[in-house]
Write a protein that holds these residues in place. Structure first.
Motif, mmCIF file in Angstrom:
data_model
loop_
_atom_site.group_PDB
_atom_site.id
_atom_site.type_symbol
_atom_site.label_atom_id
_atom_site.label_comp_id
_atom_site.label_asym_id
_atom_site.label_seq_id
_atom_site.Cartn_x
_atom_site.Cartn_y
_atom_site.Cartn_z
ATOM 1 N N ALA A 1 -3.646 0.719 -4.489
ATOM 2 C CA ALA A 1 -3.579 0.961 -3.047
ATOM 3 C C ALA A 1 -4.817 0.420 -2.344
ATOM 4 O O ALA A 1 -4.728 -0.146 -1.248
ATOM 5 C CB ALA A 1 -3.417 2.463 -2.778
ATOM 6 N N GLN A 2 -5.985 0.561 -2.961
ATOM 7 C CA GLN A 2 -7.209 0.045 -2.356
ATOM 8 C C GLN A 2 -7.187 -1.483 -2.285
ATOM 9 O O GLN A 2 -7.645 -2.076 -1.303
ATOM 10 C CB GLN A 2 -8.425 0.527 -3.151
ATOM 11 N N ARG B 1 -7.878 4.196 4.999
ATOM 12 C CA ARG B 1 -8.836 3.879 3.944
ATOM 13 C C ARG B 1 -9.570 5.127 3.477
ATOM 14 O O ARG B 1 -9.796 5.320 2.276
ATOM 15 C CB ARG B 1 -9.840 2.834 4.433
ATOM 16 N N THR C 1 0.832 -1.207 0.000
ATOM 17 C CA THR C 1 0.000 0.000 0.000
ATOM 18 C C THR C 1 0.863 1.253 0.000
ATOM 19 O O THR C 1 0.573 2.234 -0.695
ATOM 20 C CB THR C 1 -0.925 0.005 1.225
ATOM 21 N N SER D 1 -4.444 -3.404 -2.083
ATOM 22 C CA SER D 1 -3.488 -3.775 -1.034
ATOM 23 C C SER D 1 -4.061 -3.514 0.349
ATOM 24 O O SER D 1 -3.854 -4.301 1.283
ATOM 25 C CB SER D 1 -2.180 -2.993 -1.218
ATOM 26 N N LEU D 2 -4.807 -2.432 0.482
ATOM 27 C CA LEU D 2 -5.398 -2.094 1.776
ATOM 28 C C LEU D 2 -6.472 -3.110 2.165
ATOM 29 O O LEU D 2 -6.648 -3.408 3.352
ATOM 30 C CB LEU D 2 -5.976 -0.686 1.727
#
Length: 269
Positions: A155-156, A135, A84, A158-159
């Motif tokens: 990134a979303q 988030r 992320t 991985s988060l």
């Protein structure tokens, strides 16, 4: 108190328990021939030993497996945090700074504040809130350019993995062997130690040494299984090493060489 004091005291207690039983209940003379059948005694002893080994073996194997899974889960979470952090490098400068700062804050909260709570069997609400802020920052990040949209989507993703692994960690904190199994293991271990004395077998110095050693081994096995049953408690529990590693990776990713290497060149003209 040292985390090793409990198993040491328990081991000594098991040895003392076996010694006292052998000393005061065992016969001090030669056992008259014919009082006890050798085959019967061997059978009963084998049954007792097998029962204890069965209970303890399942305990140790199950607890060790849960401990290994919990340890692997922390590294999976740390790896997802690093992913992320890396993905956030493709966001606009302001969004990148905000997301990465929040990721560092969450990782620091887990390392410093949550791990003591995990040893007590619970997670930290503050760490959950810190992750929710990450988030929110990723969701609010701009995506005016294609590469920024791609970075935001990555990134979303991985988060989402961070949330999944964190939820697994929260479940591991609450997991444990049923209490009735502990009672059965303690009872079978106690009777296994007391078996020679209950039957009134000959009590000599050599016999007492052997029985005391067996008592120490039984007590140690019970305490070992109990300590392995707590995945985040000393001395065998999962440590915060994965999150220390994640923070080190954050620093490496922030280095000028890495930042320059992932810089997107401008289109000519």
């Amino acid at each position: 108190m040292s985390p090793y004091a409990v198993p040491l005291l328990s081991t000594l207690g098991g040895a003392a328990f076996a010694y006292l039983l052998g000393r005061f209940l065992g016969r001090h003379g030669i056992t008259p021939e014919g009082d006890f059948g050798g085959q019967a005694l061997s059978l009963i002893g084998a049954v007792l030993l097998s029962s204890f080994i069965l209970l303890t073996g399942f305990q140790v194997a199950g607890s060790w497996s849960a401990l290994s899974n919990a340890r692997s889960g922390t590294y999976d979470e740390a790896r997802a945090l690093t992913d992320t952090y890396w993905d956030a490098g493709g966001l606009a400068a302001g969004d990148r700074t905000a997301v990465r700062a929040l990721l560092r804050q969450y990782t620091r909260d887990v390392r410093t504040a949550e791990f003591p709570e995990l040893a007590r069997g619970r997670t930290s609400p503050a760490a959950w809130q810190a992750l929710d802020r990450v988030r929110g920052a990723v969701r609010a990040a701009g995506a005016a350019r294609p590469e920024q949209a791609a970075a935001k989507a990555a990134a979303q993703t991985s988060l989402a993995t961070v949330y999944e692994t964190r939820s697994d960690r929260a479940a591991a904190v609450k997991a444990g062997i049923p209490r009735v199994v502990w009672f059965a293991m303690v009872a079978s271990g106690a009777f296994l130690i007391a078996f020679p004395a209950v039957l009134g077998l000959t009590s000599t110095a050599r016999h007492l040494v052997a029985v005391s050693f067996a008592g120490a081994a039984v007590a140690f096995a019970i305490v070992l299984a109990a300590q392995l049953n707590h995945s985040f408690r000393e001395p065998f529990g999962v440590t915060r090493a994965a999150f220390v590693f994640a923070e080190a990776r954050f620093t490496q990713i922030d280095s000028p060489a890495v930042m320059a290497g992932r810089a997107v060149p401008r289109a000519p003209g």
